[in-house]
Enzyme design. Structure first.
Site, PDB file in Angstrom:
ATOM      1  N   SER A 134       0.846  -1.184   0.000  1.00 31.92           N
ATOM      2  CA  SER A 134       0.000   0.000   0.000  1.00 31.92           C
ATOM      3  C   SER A 134       0.888   1.243   0.000  1.00 31.92           C
ATOM      4  CB  SER A 134      -0.937  -0.027   1.214  1.00 31.92           C
ATOM      5  OG  SER A 134      -1.832   1.062   1.193  1.00 31.92           O
ATOM      6  N   TYR A 148      -5.291   7.819  -7.434  1.00 34.86           N
ATOM      7  CA  TYR A 148      -4.351   6.853  -6.841  1.00 34.86           C
ATOM      8  C   TYR A 148      -4.722   6.607  -5.385  1.00 34.86           C
ATOM      9  CZ  TYR A 148       0.009   4.722  -5.264  1.00 34.86           C
ATOM     10  OH  TYR A 148       0.935   3.869  -4.722  1.00 34.86           O
ATOM     11  N   LYS A 152      -5.700   2.908  -3.457  1.00 33.24           N
ATOM     12  CA  LYS A 152      -5.020   2.383  -2.277  1.00 33.24           C
ATOM     13  C   LYS A 152      -5.942   2.386  -1.049  1.00 33.24           C
ATOM     14  CE  LYS A 152      -1.068   1.339  -4.083  1.00 33.24           C
ATOM     15  NZ  LYS A 152      -0.642  -0.077  -4.175  1.00 33.24           N
TER      16      LYS A 152
END
Length: 278
Positions: A134, A148, A152
């Site tokens: 992560s 993004y 995550k």
């Protein structure tokens, strides 16, 4: 006892260094590449220490066949590292639906495709450790990094639930929350929104510029990150989260402070938003 690691995306970055470091410790690595030439080169250089598999995490058939092809010789997988992923910068509005879909397909669905192929092995053996690569950006969002961040955040969300599901089966889960590390993430591996909107010059565009300028000078050392991951695998009580880098500690701390402040600010309102009992 010698362990077998299955690591996706070992062509560069932390994945490459982790694979090399794991082999240095004497454990065996099964690593994935997306190009046949990369597979051939790895296998020629690492006989007896590791083996490469052709796999594209965006392709279900590729994942299924890649895992199936190694099971005959390596039926036990001790560690799965879901490392394959891509970065993306651009304001949320700037990102096209196709661009968002690609990021989610790699960073979220790609990890799930691999998990679904490996977990039956770990459940059958009632042991294993899953490392989910992560980021501090999976906890704290930044202007210009929203898509993004979303990929995550989603990884973190299902991994936290999965950790509770798998713990009774003898399988551990650890989220590795990397800060900025000196890899190609902010360079040749970075994807950008095609569209750029002038109104985001002082926010998303500024972040885009800063991220690129810091390419090659990031604080994080991939080798030290690899050692920390290996330590987690070998510890008796591994943690759910492993933040790595000073920046990760700082930004995750900022997020926790922000959430705590909002909880306190709205505590009375939250407590009153319920049916009153007589």
């Amino acid at each position: 006892m010698k362990k077998t690691w299955f690591i996706t995306g070992i062509s560069s970055g932390v994945g490459k260094v982790l694979a090399e470091t794991v082999m240095e410790t004497g454990d065996f690595v099964i690593g994935t590449f997306r190009k046949e030439k990369q597979v051939e080169n790895f296998n020629a250089l690492n006989k007896g220490k590791g083996i490469a598999v052709l796999m594209d995490v965006q392709d279900q058939e590729s994942v299924t066949n890649g895992v199936k092809n190694i099971l005959g010789n390596y039926p036990k997988i001790d560690v799965l590292v879901n490392n394959a992923g891509i970065g993306f910068i651009g304001a949320v509005e700037e990102a096209s639906i196709d661009e968002v879909s690609k990021i989610m397909d790699v960073n979220l669905l790609g990890t799930l495709r691999v998990l679904k192929a490996i977990l039956p092995i770990m459940r059958a053996q009632r042991s294993g450790h899953i490392i989910q690569m992560s980021s501090h950006a999976g906890v704290k969002s930044f202007a210009g990094f929203g898509i993004y961040n979303a990929s995550k955040f989603a990884l973190e969300g299902y991994s936290e639930a999965m950790a509770d599901e798998l713990r009774p089966l003898g399988i551990n889960v650890t989220l590795v929350e990397l800060g900025p590390f000196r890899t190609k993430f902010a360079g040749s591996s970075l994807h950008e929104a095609t569209q750029q909107i002038d109104d985001y010059t002082d926010t998303a565009s500024k972040f885009r510029t800063i991220l690129k300028e810091r390419d090659g000078t990031q604080e994080g050392d991939p080798y030290k990150a690899s050692l920390a991951i290996i330590d987690q695998i070998n510890t008796e009580n591994p943690s759910l989260r492993l933040p790595l880098g000073k920046m990760a500690l700082k930004t995750i701390g900022m997020k926790l402070d922000s959430v705590r402040n909002d909880l306190e600010l709205h505590k009375e309102t939250a407590e009153n938003a319920i049916y009153q009992t007589e």
